[in-house]
Design a protein around this motif. Structure first.
Motif, mmCIF file in Angstrom:
data_model
loop_
_atom_site.group_PDB
_atom_site.id
_atom_site.type_symbol
_atom_site.label_atom_id
_atom_site.label_comp_id
_atom_site.label_asym_id
_atom_site.label_seq_id
_atom_site.Cartn_x
_atom_site.Cartn_y
_atom_site.Cartn_z
ATOM 1 N N GLU A 203 42.542 33.172 52.314
ATOM 2 C CA GLU A 203 41.140 33.069 51.899
ATOM 3 C C GLU A 203 40.787 34.051 50.785
ATOM 4 O OE1 GLU A 203 38.780 31.738 55.860
ATOM 5 O OE2 GLU A 203 39.729 33.708 55.982
ATOM 6 N N GLU A 204 41.655 34.998 50.483
ATOM 7 C CA GLU A 204 41.375 36.005 49.458
ATOM 8 C C GLU A 204 41.429 35.362 48.070
ATOM 9 O OE1 GLU A 204 42.336 37.497 53.201
ATOM 10 O OE2 GLU A 204 43.630 36.271 51.911
ATOM 11 N N PRO A 205 40.606 35.837 47.151
ATOM 12 C CA PRO A 205 40.551 35.237 45.813
ATOM 13 C C PRO A 205 41.927 35.154 45.154
ATOM 14 C CG PRO A 205 38.747 36.789 46.098
ATOM 15 C CD PRO A 205 39.627 36.943 47.305
ATOM 16 N N GLY A 206 42.249 33.961 44.686
ATOM 17 C CA GLY A 206 43.481 33.741 43.940
ATOM 18 C C GLY A 206 44.712 33.482 44.778
ATOM 19 N N THR A 207 44.654 33.733 46.097
ATOM 20 C CA THR A 207 45.878 33.604 46.895
ATOM 21 C C THR A 207 46.236 32.144 47.161
ATOM 22 O OG1 THR A 207 44.610 33.897 48.948
ATOM 23 C CG2 THR A 207 45.596 35.859 47.961
ATOM 24 N N LEU A 208 45.246 31.297 47.427
ATOM 25 C CA LEU A 208 45.565 29.891 47.646
ATOM 26 C C LEU A 208 46.067 29.246 46.367
ATOM 27 C CD1 LEU A 208 45.594 27.633 49.760
ATOM 28 C CD2 LEU A 208 43.297 27.000 48.989
ATOM 29 N N GLU A 209 45.541 29.694 45.242
ATOM 30 C CA GLU A 209 46.034 29.183 43.956
ATOM 31 C C GLU A 209 47.505 29.528 43.777
ATOM 32 O OE1 GLU A 209 41.634 29.428 43.670
ATOM 33 O OE2 GLU A 209 43.216 30.714 44.468
#
Length: 227
Positions: A203-209
């Protein structure tokens, strides 16, 4: 049915019902023109084909000219029962059998039969994906696990021949250990990658990307090689 993808390519498909034994499982099938392969998603505990994380990853795969099949592995009745008991989501044998049956259905579908198949599994769905990959080695060419529990695949791990990418959040320490143990059982087909700063759900910014890009690279390389 056809729709325009983000990259401007035409996407064929839509919602279908996949016959699996006595059940009919709803699925969303989208195949970009010129697809080099198709990826079947196995969602995690208590989730569905509408999982925002899986749909986000699927969108990136389609941008990379890969077809996607997102399917509910439980019937609506089973899903309601599982919401009370949380038992079926951990029935790896049931989930794996249904994934294998969907792979067989894909082999008979005119739009999908020519395409090499990859499996993307999250949480308990990763274990089911690996068991299905072991059961259908002639069809499944690559596997990606996101925050998965591959350890729950048990003895099937040693029978997996498809190149397998294990993606785990760097802050998901217990699951890292379980993936390390599973990677040892998978042997040379496995690669474990840790995404720094990510927890279990990325859920942290950029991690799913990062997960989506890594999965797209993995499937693009291994499915195209098997085409």
């Amino acid at each position: 049915m056809a729709a325009r993808g983000k990259a401007g390519t035409t996407t064929r498909g839509g919602e279908v019902t996949v016959p699996v034994g006595d059940a009919g499982l709803p699925a969303d099938v989208l195949v970009p023109d010129g697809a080099a392969g198709v990826v079947l998603f196995a969602h995690g505990s208590g989730s569905s084909r509408h999982s925002p994380r899986n749909t986000a990853v699927a969108g990136v795969l389609r941008e990379r000219t890969l077809g996607t099949v997102l399917v509910d592995l439980l019937t609506p009745e089973e899903d309601r029962a599982d919401a009370r008991t949380a038992e079926l989501r951990f029935d790896i044998g049931l989930l794996a059998d249904r994934l294998a049956a969907i792979v067989d259905w894909m082999a008979g579908d005119p739009a999908l039969s020519r395409l090499p198949v990859g499996l993307f599994g999250a949480s308990t769905g990763a274990a089911a994906a690996l068991v299905a990959a072991a059961a259908r080695p002639e069809r499944v060419r690559a596997v990606v696990s996101r925050g998965g529990r591959p350890d729950l695949a048990g003895p099937a791990l040693s029978r997996v021949h498809a190149p397998t990418l294990l993606l785990v959040g760097g802050l998901d320490e217990q699951v890292i250990t379980l993936n390390e143990e599973a990677a040892a059982d998978l042997g040379e087909v496995a690669e474990l990658r840790v995404v720094p700063g990510a927890t279990h759900l990325f859920e942290e910014p950029g991690t799913l990307e990062q997960v989506a890009d890594a999965a797209a690279d993995w499937f693009a390389a291994h499915l195209r090689a098997g085409a």
